[in-house]
Motif scaffolding. Structure first.
Motif, short mmCIF file in Angstrom:
data_model
loop_
_atom_site.label_atom_id
_atom_site.label_comp_id
_atom_site.label_asym_id
_atom_site.label_seq_id
_atom_site.Cartn_x
_atom_site.Cartn_y
_atom_site.Cartn_z
N LEU A 1 32.07 37.67 33.73
CA LEU A 1 32.44 38.55 32.61
C LEU A 1 33.21 39.78 33.09
CD1 LEU A 1 29.16 38.37 30.53
CD2 LEU A 1 31.39 37.45 29.87
N MET A 2 32.76 40.37 34.18
CA MET A 2 33.46 41.55 34.72
C MET A 2 34.87 41.18 35.21
SD MET A 2 31.65 44.23 34.29
CE MET A 2 32.50 45.37 35.34
N THR A 3 34.99 40.01 35.84
CA THR A 3 36.29 39.55 36.30
C THR A 3 37.23 39.36 35.12
OG1 THR A 3 35.28 38.45 38.19
CG2 THR A 3 37.50 37.72 37.56
N GLN A 4 36.75 38.72 34.06
CA GLN A 4 37.59 38.51 32.88
C GLN A 4 37.99 39.82 32.23
OE1 GLN A 4 38.73 35.39 32.02
NE2 GLN A 4 40.11 36.63 30.81
N LEU B 1 40.72 41.37 34.43
CA LEU B 1 41.98 40.64 34.29
C LEU B 1 42.62 40.88 32.92
CD1 LEU B 1 41.08 37.26 36.02
CD2 LEU B 1 42.52 39.11 36.91
N ASP B 2 41.83 40.91 31.87
CA ASP B 2 42.36 41.20 30.53
C ASP B 2 42.95 42.60 30.47
OD1 ASP B 2 41.56 38.69 29.72
OD2 ASP B 2 39.85 39.39 28.53
N HIS B 3 42.26 43.55 31.06
CA HIS B 3 42.75 44.94 31.07
C HIS B 3 44.05 45.03 31.86
CE1 HIS B 3 42.75 49.28 31.05
NE2 HIS B 3 42.89 49.25 32.36
N ALA B 4 44.10 44.37 33.02
CA ALA B 4 45.30 44.40 33.84
C ALA B 4 46.48 43.76 33.11
CB ALA B 4 45.05 43.69 35.16
N ALA B 5 46.24 42.69 32.39
CA ALA B 5 47.32 42.02 31.66
C ALA B 5 47.85 42.91 30.54
CB ALA B 5 46.82 40.69 31.08
N MET B 6 46.97 43.64 29.90
CA MET B 6 47.42 44.51 28.80
C MET B 6 48.20 45.70 29.33
SD MET B 6 44.31 44.50 26.10
CE MET B 6 45.30 45.37 24.89
#
Length: 56
Positions: free
Chosen positions: A32-35, A38-43
């Motif tokens: 969950l922390m990885t996702q 990664l979601d934050h980095a993509a945004m």
């Protein structure tokens, strides 16, 4: 992998250390922390889309 550091200076009092959690809970939390990261980095890596203006 130590996601939360080993000290409790800013941690919740009484919260278990990551190493004290069952293996299944550690795996789920790590996933969950990885996702989340990664979601934050993509945004933040993609600038907001701009509207295309066809007016001259």
């Amino acid at each position: 992998m130590d996601l939360f550091g080993s000290g409790l200076s800013n941690g919740a009092i009484g919260a278990p250390a990551l190493s004290e959690l069952p293996a299944e809970a550690r795996a789920a939390l790590t996933s969950l922390m990885t996702q989340l990261i990664l979601d934050h980095a993509a945004m933040t890596a993609m600038p907001p889309a701009k509207e295309v203006d066809h007016d001259l």
